[in-house]
Design a protein around this motif. Structure first.
Motif, PDB file in Angstrom:
ATOM      1  N   ASP A  47       0.892  -1.166   0.000  1.00 12.59           N
ATOM      2  CA  ASP A  47       0.000   0.000   0.000  1.00 12.59           C
ATOM      3  C   ASP A  47       0.925   1.209   0.000  1.00 12.59           C
ATOM      4  OD1 ASP A  47      -1.268   2.315   1.543  1.00 12.59           O
ATOM      5  OD2 ASP A  47      -2.989   1.042   1.052  1.00 12.59           O
ATOM      6  N   ALA A  62       0.840   4.080   1.199  1.00 13.33           N
ATOM      7  CA  ALA A  62       1.045   4.759   2.490  1.00 13.33           C
ATOM      8  C   ALA A  62       1.990   3.942   3.371  1.00 13.33           C
ATOM      9  CB  ALA A  62      -0.290   4.954   3.203  1.00 13.33           C
ATOM     10  N   LEU A  63       1.845   2.616   3.326  1.00 15.17           N
ATOM     11  CA  LEU A  63       2.717   1.767   4.151  1.00 15.17           C
ATOM     12  C   LEU A  63       4.144   1.794   3.610  1.00 15.17           C
ATOM     13  CD1 LEU A  63       0.354  -1.289   4.802  1.00 15.17           C
ATOM     14  CD2 LEU A  63       0.683   0.779   6.174  1.00 15.17           C
ATOM     15  N   LEU A  72       5.610   5.103   4.717  1.00 17.57           N
ATOM     16  CA  LEU A  72       5.986   5.049   6.138  1.00 17.57           C
ATOM     17  C   LEU A  72       7.288   4.264   6.312  1.00 17.57           C
ATOM     18  CD1 LEU A  72       5.242   5.506   9.181  1.00 17.57           C
ATOM     19  CD2 LEU A  72       4.435   3.136   9.107  1.00 17.57           C
ATOM     20  N   ASN A  95       0.721  -3.085   8.305  1.00 14.57           N
ATOM     21  CA  ASN A  95      -0.186  -1.994   8.624  1.00 14.57           C
ATOM     22  C   ASN A  95      -0.037  -1.687  10.114  1.00 14.57           C
ATOM     23  OD1 ASN A  95      -2.218  -0.124   8.631  1.00 14.57           O
ATOM     24  ND2 ASN A  95      -3.901  -1.599   8.463  1.00 14.57           N
ATOM     25  N   VAL A  96       0.977  -0.895  10.431  1.00 15.44           N
ATOM     26  CA  VAL A  96       1.422  -0.690  11.809  1.00 15.44           C
ATOM     27  C   VAL A  96       0.324  -0.059  12.668  1.00 15.44           C
ATOM     28  CG1 VAL A  96       3.360   0.200  13.182  1.00 15.44           C
ATOM     29  CG2 VAL A  96       3.628  -0.078  10.736  1.00 15.44           C
ATOM     30  N   ALA A  97       0.164  -0.576  13.868  1.00 12.02           N
ATOM     31  CA  ALA A  97      -0.817   0.001  14.793  1.00 12.02           C
ATOM     32  C   ALA A  97      -0.169   1.156  15.560  1.00 12.02           C
ATOM     33  CB  ALA A  97      -1.320  -1.065  15.758  1.00 12.02           C
ATOM     34  N   LEU A  98      -1.036   2.043  16.083  1.00 12.13           N
ATOM     35  CA  LEU A  98      -0.553   3.291  16.671  1.00 12.13           C
ATOM     36  C   LEU A  98       0.471   3.070  17.787  1.00 12.13           C
ATOM     37  CD1 LEU A  98      -0.683   6.379  16.805  1.00 12.13           C
ATOM     38  CD2 LEU A  98      -2.504   6.139  18.500  1.00 12.13           C
ATOM     39  N   ALA A 154       5.409  10.745  16.764  1.00 12.06           N
ATOM     40  CA  ALA A 154       4.678  10.071  15.691  1.00 12.06           C
ATOM     41  C   ALA A 154       4.311  11.091  14.614  1.00 12.06           C
ATOM     42  CB  ALA A 154       3.420   9.414  16.257  1.00 12.06           C
ATOM     43  N   ALA A 155       4.004  12.319  15.039  1.00 14.77           N
ATOM     44  CA  ALA A 155       3.662  13.373  14.075  1.00 14.77           C
ATOM     45  C   ALA A 155       4.842  13.635  13.132  1.00 14.77           C
ATOM     46  CB  ALA A 155       3.284  14.652  14.825  1.00 14.77           C
ATOM     47  N   MET A 171       5.090  10.909  10.670  1.00 14.69           N
ATOM     48  CA  MET A 171       4.048  11.056   9.644  1.00 14.69           C
ATOM     49  C   MET A 171       4.439  12.142   8.636  1.00 14.69           C
ATOM     50  SD  MET A 171       1.536   8.950  10.276  1.00 14.69           S
ATOM     51  CE  MET A 171       2.784   7.812  10.878  1.00 14.69           C
ATOM     52  N   VAL A 172       4.995  13.238   9.136  1.00 18.74           N
ATOM     53  CA  VAL A 172       5.407  14.324   8.233  1.00 18.74           C
ATOM     54  C   VAL A 172       6.498  13.821   7.290  1.00 18.74           C
ATOM     55  CG1 VAL A 172       6.603  16.545   8.118  1.00 18.74           C
ATOM     56  CG2 VAL A 172       4.758  16.206   9.781  1.00 18.74           C
ATOM     57  N   LEU A 221       2.456  11.734   5.245  1.00 18.63           N
ATOM     58  CA  LEU A 221       1.102  11.206   5.522  1.00 18.63           C
ATOM     59  C   LEU A 221       0.285  12.147   6.387  1.00 18.63           C
ATOM     60  CD1 LEU A 221       2.041   7.481   6.211  1.00 18.63           C
ATOM     61  CD2 LEU A 221       1.136   8.465   4.101  1.00 18.63           C
TER      62      LEU A 221
END
Lengths: 80, 80
Positions: free
Chosen positions: A10, A12-13, A16, A54-57, A71-72, A75-76, A80
């Motif tokens: 995916d 997004a994955l 990441l 699909n990593v969990a939070l 985490a922010a 993501m940046v 994402l």
């Protein structure tokens, strides 16, 4: 051709995973070291970096904290 | 006292849930509407907002996108 899990590759994955890898290499630490710091299995770090998970939070937070970022910020870096 | 799942009430999950709820209410949309937009089950939105679910990245992205924000912005709002 191996049976790819539906989440595999995916975008997004993958993004990441690539971001995690860039930051890890910037910190000059190995997958083994990151896995140790984040208290996850070494092979798990490899799967995340390849975009296969699909990593969990809560795990995202452990990986980010192990790299001394939020985490922010992760993501940046991943866009994402 | 019900048997709480081990992830339940993890501070990070509670923070994420509260952030999601704040943003959803700022957008003046219901849990049902957010669930519809994010293509997740309505009860799932409730669990996430209560901090009862260790959300995976792809679902985080669906929820953020449904609120027209990035996952990074959601993380910042949650202080993660």
């Amino acid at each position: 051709m191996p049976n790819l899990s539906k989440n595999r590759q995916d975008p997004a994955l993958v993004a990441l995973g690539e971001a995690l890898r860039r930051i890890r290499l910037n910190h000059d630490i190995s997958q083994e070291r990151l896995a140790l710091l984040a208290e996850v299995d070494r092979s798990y770090v490899g799967r995340v970096e390849r975009g296969d998970n699909n990593v969990a939070l809560l795990t995202l937070l452990k990986l980010a904290n192990a790299l001394n970022i939020t985490a922010a910020e992760l993501m940046v870096e991943a866009g994402l």
